[in-house]
Design a protein around this motif. Sequence first.
Motif, PDB file in Angstrom:
ATOM      1  N   LYS A 200       0.818  -1.220   0.000  1.00  0.00           N
ATOM      2  CA  LYS A 200       0.000   0.000   0.000  1.00  0.00           C
ATOM      3  C   LYS A 200       0.852   1.271   0.000  1.00  0.00           C
ATOM      4  CE  LYS A 200      -3.784  -0.016   2.615  1.00  0.00           C
ATOM      5  NZ  LYS A 200      -4.918  -0.107   1.669  1.00  0.00           N
ATOM      6  N   LYS A 201       2.071   1.177   0.511  1.00  0.00           N
ATOM      7  CA  LYS A 201       2.945   2.349   0.574  1.00  0.00           C
ATOM      8  C   LYS A 201       3.647   2.612  -0.764  1.00  0.00           C
ATOM      9  CE  LYS A 201       6.737   4.353   3.291  1.00  0.00           C
ATOM     10  NZ  LYS A 201       7.682   4.132   4.424  1.00  0.00           N
ATOM     11  N   THR A 202       4.156   1.567  -1.382  1.00  0.00           N
ATOM     12  CA  THR A 202       4.937   1.741  -2.616  1.00  0.00           C
ATOM     13  C   THR A 202       4.121   1.534  -3.888  1.00  0.00           C
ATOM     14  OG1 THR A 202       5.600  -0.593  -2.729  1.00  0.00           O
ATOM     15  CG2 THR A 202       6.980   0.892  -1.409  1.00  0.00           C
ATOM     16  N   GLY A 203       3.005   0.821  -3.783  1.00  0.00           N
ATOM     17  CA  GLY A 203       2.208   0.506  -4.968  1.00  0.00           C
ATOM     18  C   GLY A 203       2.772  -0.636  -5.782  1.00  0.00           C
ATOM     19  N   LEU A 204       3.819  -1.295  -5.278  1.00  0.00           N
ATOM     20  CA  LEU A 204       4.474  -2.389  -5.994  1.00  0.00           C
ATOM     21  C   LEU A 204       4.069  -3.743  -5.418  1.00  0.00           C
ATOM     22  CD1 LEU A 204       8.111  -0.942  -6.230  1.00  0.00           C
ATOM     23  CD2 LEU A 204       6.329  -0.858  -7.987  1.00  0.00           C
ATOM     24  N   VAL A 205       4.213  -4.775  -6.225  1.00  0.00           N
ATOM     25  CA  VAL A 205       3.975  -6.140  -5.758  1.00  0.00           C
ATOM     26  C   VAL A 205       5.239  -6.646  -5.077  1.00  0.00           C
ATOM     27  CG1 VAL A 205       3.490  -8.511  -6.461  1.00  0.00           C
ATOM     28  CG2 VAL A 205       2.308  -6.617  -7.591  1.00  0.00           C
ATOM     29  N   ASP A 206       5.179  -6.842  -3.768  1.00  0.00           N
ATOM     30  CA  ASP A 206       6.321  -7.376  -3.021  1.00  0.00           C
ATOM     31  C   ASP A 206       6.417  -8.896  -3.158  1.00  0.00           C
ATOM     32  OD1 ASP A 206       6.751  -4.795  -2.217  1.00  0.00           O
ATOM     33  OD2 ASP A 206       6.572  -5.189  -0.067  1.00  0.00           O
ATOM     34  N   GLN A 207       5.251  -9.529  -3.297  1.00  0.00           N
ATOM     35  CA  GLN A 207       5.211 -10.980  -3.430  1.00  0.00           C
ATOM     36  C   GLN A 207       3.894 -11.378  -4.080  1.00  0.00           C
ATOM     37  OE1 GLN A 207       5.538 -12.298   0.689  1.00  0.00           O
ATOM     38  NE2 GLN A 207       3.325 -12.412   0.890  1.00  0.00           N
ATOM     39  N   PHE A 208       3.845 -12.599  -4.610  1.00  0.00           N
ATOM     40  CA  PHE A 208       2.590 -13.102  -5.148  1.00  0.00           C
ATOM     41  C   PHE A 208       2.574 -14.630  -5.117  1.00  0.00           C
ATOM     42  CE2 PHE A 208       5.378 -12.595  -8.839  1.00  0.00           C
ATOM     43  CZ  PHE A 208       5.200 -13.777  -9.557  1.00  0.00           C
ATOM     44  N   LEU A 209       1.384 -15.163  -4.975  1.00  0.00           N
ATOM     45  CA  LEU A 209       1.163 -16.602  -5.067  1.00  0.00           C
ATOM     46  C   LEU A 209       0.826 -16.934  -6.518  1.00  0.00           C
ATOM     47  CD1 LEU A 209      -1.103 -16.986  -1.915  1.00  0.00           C
ATOM     48  CD2 LEU A 209       1.224 -17.866  -2.141  1.00  0.00           C
ATOM     49  N   PHE A 210       1.260 -18.108  -6.972  1.00  0.00           N
ATOM     50  CA  PHE A 210       0.941 -18.489  -8.348  1.00  0.00           C
ATOM     51  C   PHE A 210       0.855 -19.999  -8.484  1.00  0.00           C
ATOM     52  CE2 PHE A 210       5.530 -18.567  -8.103  1.00  0.00           C
ATOM     53  CZ  PHE A 210       5.954 -19.547  -8.996  1.00  0.00           C
ATOM     54  N   THR A 211       0.128 -20.434  -9.508  1.00  0.00           N
ATOM     55  CA  THR A 211       0.028 -21.841  -9.846  1.00  0.00           C
ATOM     56  C   THR A 211       0.722 -22.082 -11.188  1.00  0.00           C
ATOM     57  OG1 THR A 211      -2.089 -21.525 -10.991  1.00  0.00           O
ATOM     58  CG2 THR A 211      -2.178 -22.057  -8.640  1.00  0.00           C
ATOM     59  N   VAL A 212       1.034 -23.337 -11.474  1.00  0.00           N
ATOM     60  CA  VAL A 212       1.614 -23.716 -12.768  1.00  0.00           C
ATOM     61  C   VAL A 212       0.768 -24.865 -13.300  1.00  0.00           C
ATOM     62  CG1 VAL A 212       3.715 -24.335 -14.019  1.00  0.00           C
ATOM     63  CG2 VAL A 212       3.894 -23.107 -11.847  1.00  0.00           C
ATOM     64  N   ALA A 213      -0.329 -24.505 -13.957  1.00  0.00           N
ATOM     65  CA  ALA A 213      -1.311 -25.506 -14.385  1.00  0.00           C
ATOM     66  C   ALA A 213      -0.707 -26.531 -15.340  1.00  0.00           C
ATOM     67  CB  ALA A 213      -2.503 -24.802 -15.046  1.00  0.00           C
ATOM     68  N   ASP A 214       0.226 -26.109 -16.189  1.00  0.00           N
ATOM     69  CA  ASP A 214       0.833 -27.032 -17.161  1.00  0.00           C
ATOM     70  C   ASP A 214       1.558 -28.187 -16.485  1.00  0.00           C
ATOM     71  OD1 ASP A 214      -0.109 -25.664 -19.304  1.00  0.00           O
ATOM     72  OD2 ASP A 214       1.750 -24.636 -19.802  1.00  0.00           O
ATOM     73  N   TYR A 215       2.014 -27.959 -15.243  1.00  0.00           N
ATOM     74  CA  TYR A 215       2.732 -29.008 -14.510  1.00  0.00           C
ATOM     75  C   TYR A 215       1.928 -29.513 -13.309  1.00  0.00           C
ATOM     76  CZ  TYR A 215       7.004 -28.756 -17.238  1.00  0.00           C
ATOM     77  OH  TYR A 215       7.921 -28.837 -18.268  1.00  0.00           O
ATOM     78  N   GLY A 216       0.633 -29.236 -13.309  1.00  0.00           N
ATOM     79  CA  GLY A 216      -0.241 -29.775 -12.275  1.00  0.00           C
ATOM     80  C   GLY A 216      -0.124 -29.098 -10.920  1.00  0.00           C
TER      81      GLY A 216
END
Length: 277
Positions: A200-216
């Motif tokens: 909220k302070k910088t407006g940047l993404v510090d981290q994110f969760l993600f999936t990799v559907a191609d590899y299950g």
Amino acid sequence: MKIKSITVVISLAIAFASCKDYSAKKEIQKTEQNKTKRSFKNKGHELVYNMVEKVGNYKKLRAKKDVTYNYTYTTPDGSTDKSTEKYIFKNELSYGKYTQHERTLPLIKGVMEQGYDGKEFWLKSNGVLVKDSIAIKKAMFNRPTNFYWFTMFQKLTDPGLKYEYLGEKVIDNKNFDIVKVSFDLKNNKPTDIYQLYINKKTGLVDQFLFTVADYGVVETPLLMQLEYEKVEDLLIPTKRKYKKSNWEAEVMETPWILVNWSNIKFNNNFKKEDFLK
């Protein structure tokens, strides 16, 4: 009387011209406001848009024509990939020259090259074309994946994406807005999900969760943490690390996988011919 009349006429002409000029300026301002006015699907969409504008949108990135950089990927057991990556942003042409590939196709010996020329994926070992279908399939995954990671934030405003604002969360004394970004299902086939933690302070993404559907990797996500570097007028997340997590962004007790991009150079005057096999 004549002089007075002329003076009045001149004054009226100046006043009329001033009004006309003022109206023209107002019209220009109104047009510019309409141009810049955006309509957002929801709060999540607006937060993602503002974040992308901060790091540098796709128009700004594409204006740089192409890019080359050094890519290093290290797994917890020390296995390392090192490649020189080259992309042309138009048509998403991609090339990687691996001087080390202990993780990616380690059975292929020597220098390995992968490419996508806009129509065809190809692979070479020490300058000789490899026709093995499994190896080619790996190139078909690596080339668009590496390109996507480099342009990911810019692509988060592409048409067809869905945004969901999940609320706020405090992590390590930092306040975050959480936005889920997903894709429309293709033939009921699972697609990747990104859960962004926007500082909220910088407006940047510090981290994110993600999936990799191609590899299950769908049920249990991975958590990626980022550090940014300013390259010209863009903010690029050049230092990355990720490992298994849950949907609350609580990581598991496993070592991090490390990814680093270095020596980034834009506008190299690459040609399509540079990406042909």
